[in-house]
Design a protein around this motif. Structure first.
Motif, PDB file in Angstrom:
ATOM      1  N   ILE A   1       3.368   3.741  -9.242  1.00 57.07           N
ATOM      2  CA  ILE A   1       2.380   4.468 -10.103  1.00 57.07           C
ATOM      3  C   ILE A   1       2.967   5.789 -10.651  1.00 57.07           C
ATOM      4  N   ALA A   2       3.546   6.467  -9.533  1.00 60.49           N
ATOM      5  CA  ALA A   2       4.154   7.711 -10.315  1.00 60.49           C
ATOM      6  C   ALA A   2       5.499   7.359 -11.195  1.00 60.49           C
ATOM      7  N   ILE A   3       6.268   6.526 -10.818  1.00 60.82           N
ATOM      8  CA  ILE A   3       7.486   5.872 -11.947  1.00 60.82           C
ATOM      9  C   ILE A   3       6.895   5.482 -13.005  1.00 60.82           C
ATOM     10  N   ILE A   4       5.908   4.505 -13.127  1.00 65.78           N
ATOM     11  CA  ILE A   4       5.505   4.482 -14.516  1.00 65.78           C
ATOM     12  C   ILE A   4       5.075   5.263 -15.332  1.00 65.78           C
ATOM     13  N   TRP A   5       4.203   6.367 -14.716  1.00 66.44           N
ATOM     14  CA  TRP A   5       3.500   7.440 -15.289  1.00 66.44           C
ATOM     15  C   TRP A   5       5.101   8.384 -15.797  1.00 66.44           C
ATOM     16  N   LEU A   6       5.915   8.758 -14.776  1.00 66.84           N
ATOM     17  CA  LEU A   6       6.712   9.817 -15.175  1.00 66.84           C
ATOM     18  C   LEU A   6       8.098   9.347 -15.943  1.00 66.84           C
ATOM     19  N   LEU A   7       8.582   8.257 -15.766  1.00 71.16           N
ATOM     20  CA  LEU A   7       9.782   7.707 -16.663  1.00 71.16           C
ATOM     21  C   LEU A   7       9.298   7.883 -18.298  1.00 71.16           C
ATOM     22  N   PRO A   8       8.380   7.052 -18.451  1.00 71.49           N
ATOM     23  CA  PRO A   8       7.961   7.254 -20.155  1.00 71.49           C
ATOM     24  C   PRO A   8       8.058   8.721 -20.706  1.00 71.49           C
ATOM     25  N   ARG A   9       7.376   9.608 -19.936  1.00 78.45           N
ATOM     26  CA  ARG A   9       7.258  11.069 -20.314  1.00 78.45           C
ATOM     27  C   ARG A   9       8.569  11.454 -20.465  1.00 78.45           C
ATOM     28  N   MET A  10       9.419  11.257 -19.469  1.00 79.22           N
ATOM     29  CA  MET A  10      10.933  11.812 -19.648  1.00 79.22           C
ATOM     30  C   MET A  10      11.486  11.401 -20.896  1.00 79.22           C
ATOM     31  N   TYR A  11      11.217   9.930 -21.047  1.00 80.11           N
ATOM     32  CA  TYR A  11      11.758   9.339 -22.181  1.00 80.11           C
ATOM     33  C   TYR A  11      11.437  10.163 -23.551  1.00 80.11           C
ATOM     34  N   LEU A  12      10.254  10.733 -23.458  1.00 79.13           N
ATOM     35  CA  LEU A  12       9.862  11.140 -24.690  1.00 79.13           C
ATOM     36  C   LEU A  12      10.830  12.415 -25.215  1.00 79.13           C
ATOM     37  N   ALA A  13      11.146  13.325 -23.953  1.00 78.73           N
ATOM     38  CA  ALA A  13      12.088  14.234 -24.085  1.00 78.73           C
ATOM     39  C   ALA A  13      13.515  13.878 -24.295  1.00 78.73           C
ATOM     40  N   ILE A  14      13.986  12.905 -23.710  1.00 80.04           N
ATOM     41  CA  ILE A  14      15.285  12.020 -23.718  1.00 80.04           C
ATOM     42  C   ILE A  14      15.230  10.719 -23.863  1.00 80.04           C
ATOM     43  N   PRO A  15      15.259  10.109 -25.282  1.00 77.62           N
ATOM     44  CA  PRO A  15      15.069   9.042 -25.557  1.00 77.62           C
ATOM     45  C   PRO A  15      16.266   8.126 -25.409  1.00 77.62           C
ATOM     46  N   ASN A  16      16.727   7.973 -24.033  1.00 81.80           N
ATOM     47  CA  ASN A  16      17.642   7.029 -23.584  1.00 81.80           C
ATOM     48  C   ASN A  16      17.349   6.976 -21.995  1.00 81.80           C
ATOM     49  N   TYR A  17      16.892   5.596 -21.667  1.00 84.46           N
ATOM     50  CA  TYR A  17      16.303   5.395 -20.474  1.00 84.46           C
ATOM     51  C   TYR A  17      17.477   5.415 -19.251  1.00 84.46           C
ATOM     52  N   GLY A  18      18.863   5.264 -19.770  1.00 84.35           N
ATOM     53  CA  GLY A  18      19.763   5.444 -18.903  1.00 84.35           C
ATOM     54  C   GLY A  18      20.035   6.797 -18.161  1.00 84.35           C
ATOM     55  N   LEU A  19      19.934   7.817 -19.329  1.00 80.05           N
ATOM     56  CA  LEU A  19      20.107   9.230 -19.047  1.00 80.05           C
ATOM     57  C   LEU A  19      18.760   9.568 -18.210  1.00 80.05           C
ATOM     58  N   VAL A  20      17.596   8.982 -18.516  1.00 79.65           N
ATOM     59  CA  VAL A  20      16.408   9.462 -17.818  1.00 79.65           C
ATOM     60  C   VAL A  20      16.532   9.070 -16.489  1.00 79.65           C
TER      61      VAL A  20
ATOM     62  N   TRP B   1       0.813  -1.127   0.074  1.00 77.43           N
ATOM     63  CA  TRP B   1      -0.134   0.028   0.137  1.00 77.43           C
ATOM     64  C   TRP B   1       0.767   1.152   0.093  1.00 77.43           C
ATOM     65  N   ILE B   2       2.071   1.188   0.828  1.00 72.19           N
ATOM     66  CA  ILE B   2       3.037   2.331   0.957  1.00 72.19           C
ATOM     67  C   ILE B   2       3.827   2.592  -0.460  1.00 72.19           C
ATOM     68  N   ILE B   3       4.121   1.351  -0.988  1.00 71.75           N
ATOM     69  CA  ILE B   3       4.826   1.335  -2.298  1.00 71.75           C
ATOM     70  C   ILE B   3       4.104   1.715  -3.595  1.00 71.75           C
ATOM     71  N   LYS B   4       2.819   1.302  -3.511  1.00 72.03           N
ATOM     72  CA  LYS B   4       2.049   1.517  -4.830  1.00 72.03           C
ATOM     73  C   LYS B   4       1.915   2.963  -5.340  1.00 72.03           C
ATOM     74  N   PRO B   5       1.760   3.957  -4.658  1.00 70.89           N
ATOM     75  CA  PRO B   5       1.693   5.119  -5.230  1.00 70.89           C
ATOM     76  C   PRO B   5       2.881   5.563  -5.802  1.00 70.89           C
TER      77      PRO B   5
ATOM     78  N   PHE C   1      11.888   0.461  -3.310  1.00 74.42           N
ATOM     79  CA  PHE C   1      11.168  -0.838  -3.410  1.00 74.42           C
ATOM     80  C   PHE C   1      10.385  -0.605  -4.739  1.00 74.42           C
ATOM     81  N   ALA C   2       9.809   0.552  -4.809  1.00 73.04           N
ATOM     82  CA  ALA C   2       8.887   0.748  -5.963  1.00 73.04           C
ATOM     83  C   ALA C   2       9.769   0.675  -7.289  1.00 73.04           C
ATOM     84  N   LEU C   3      10.862   1.134  -7.419  1.00 72.69           N
ATOM     85  CA  LEU C   3      11.604   1.212  -8.482  1.00 72.69           C
ATOM     86  C   LEU C   3      12.054  -0.374  -8.668  1.00 72.69           C
TER      87      LEU C   3
END
Length: 199
Positions: free
Chosen positions: A13-32, A6-10, A109-111
């Motif tokens: 969700i935030a990571i799954i939402w944020l990282l792909p959006r950062m990837y749109l601006a910087i198309p390298n997940y290592g740099l993201v 319950w603690i980890i879930k938010p 733990f979420a990551l």
């Protein structure tokens, strides 16, 4: 446990939402991941600064603490009382060094959960031979172990700069990064990269 989930879930969700959006601006997940780690570091900076000040104060108190240990070496109760008095007099909280870790744990733990259970980093290249950030080092001779070695080095330097120099702490400075490296080499390269950057 359900409470931990319950603690980890938010955070997940935030990571799954944020990282792909950062990837749109910087198309390298290592740099993201590097930018994400730096952003987390900036957000937790007030806690880190408080921790750093406390660690510096502990360094300054180290000679007095060693004197107390010699003086009360046969009386642990008196030693504890004198130590508490010393901390109170100088306004030092020995536990404040752990403050930056508290908000980090659910995020970590979420990551771990996201990188293990999603296809976010699958076949995601970073640099050179690191062409899959979801992969882990399969052995100590696997080239991916380079990331783990960098992480161990970063954590050692970080501890050396902040920890008070006592014999006990010196042992901790060597053992803890190696222990963390032994654990992390089994984790996804993306998670190792995150922890190396945060360290």
């Amino acid at each position: 446990t359900p409470y931990v989930g319950w603690i980890i879930k938010p955070f997940a969700i935030a990571i799954i939402w944020l990282l792909p959006r950062m990837y749109l601006a910087i198309p390298n997940y290592g740099l993201v991941i590097i930018l994400f780690a730096l952003a987390v570091k900036l957000i937790t900076m007030p806690l880190s600064m408080k921790s750093f000040k406390s660690m510096n104060a502990m360094k300054e108190l180290q000679p007095k603490m060693e004197e107390l240990k010699k003086k009360h070496k046969n009386n642990p109760q008196a030693l504890n009382q004198e130590m508490m008095k010393l901390y109170k007099t100088h306004g030092v909280n020995p536990m404040s060094g752990c403050l930056p870790m508290l908000p980090q744990m659910p995020l970590f733990f979420a990551l771990f959960s996201v990188f293990r259970s999603t296809i976010l980093l699958r076949d995601a290249p970073f640099v050179w031979f690191i062409d899959d950030l979801s992969r882990r080092a399969s052995s100590f001779t696997d080239p991916y172990i380079v990331l783990v070695v960098i992480m161990i080095g970063a954590q050692y330097i970080s501890q050396k700069l902040t920890m008070a120099s006592s014999q006990q702490n010196k042992m901790f400075m060597y053992i803890m990064p190696l222990f963390m490296g032994f654990i992390f080499y089994r984790f996804a390269a993306g998670l190792v990269l995150y922890w190396a950057c945060f360290s």
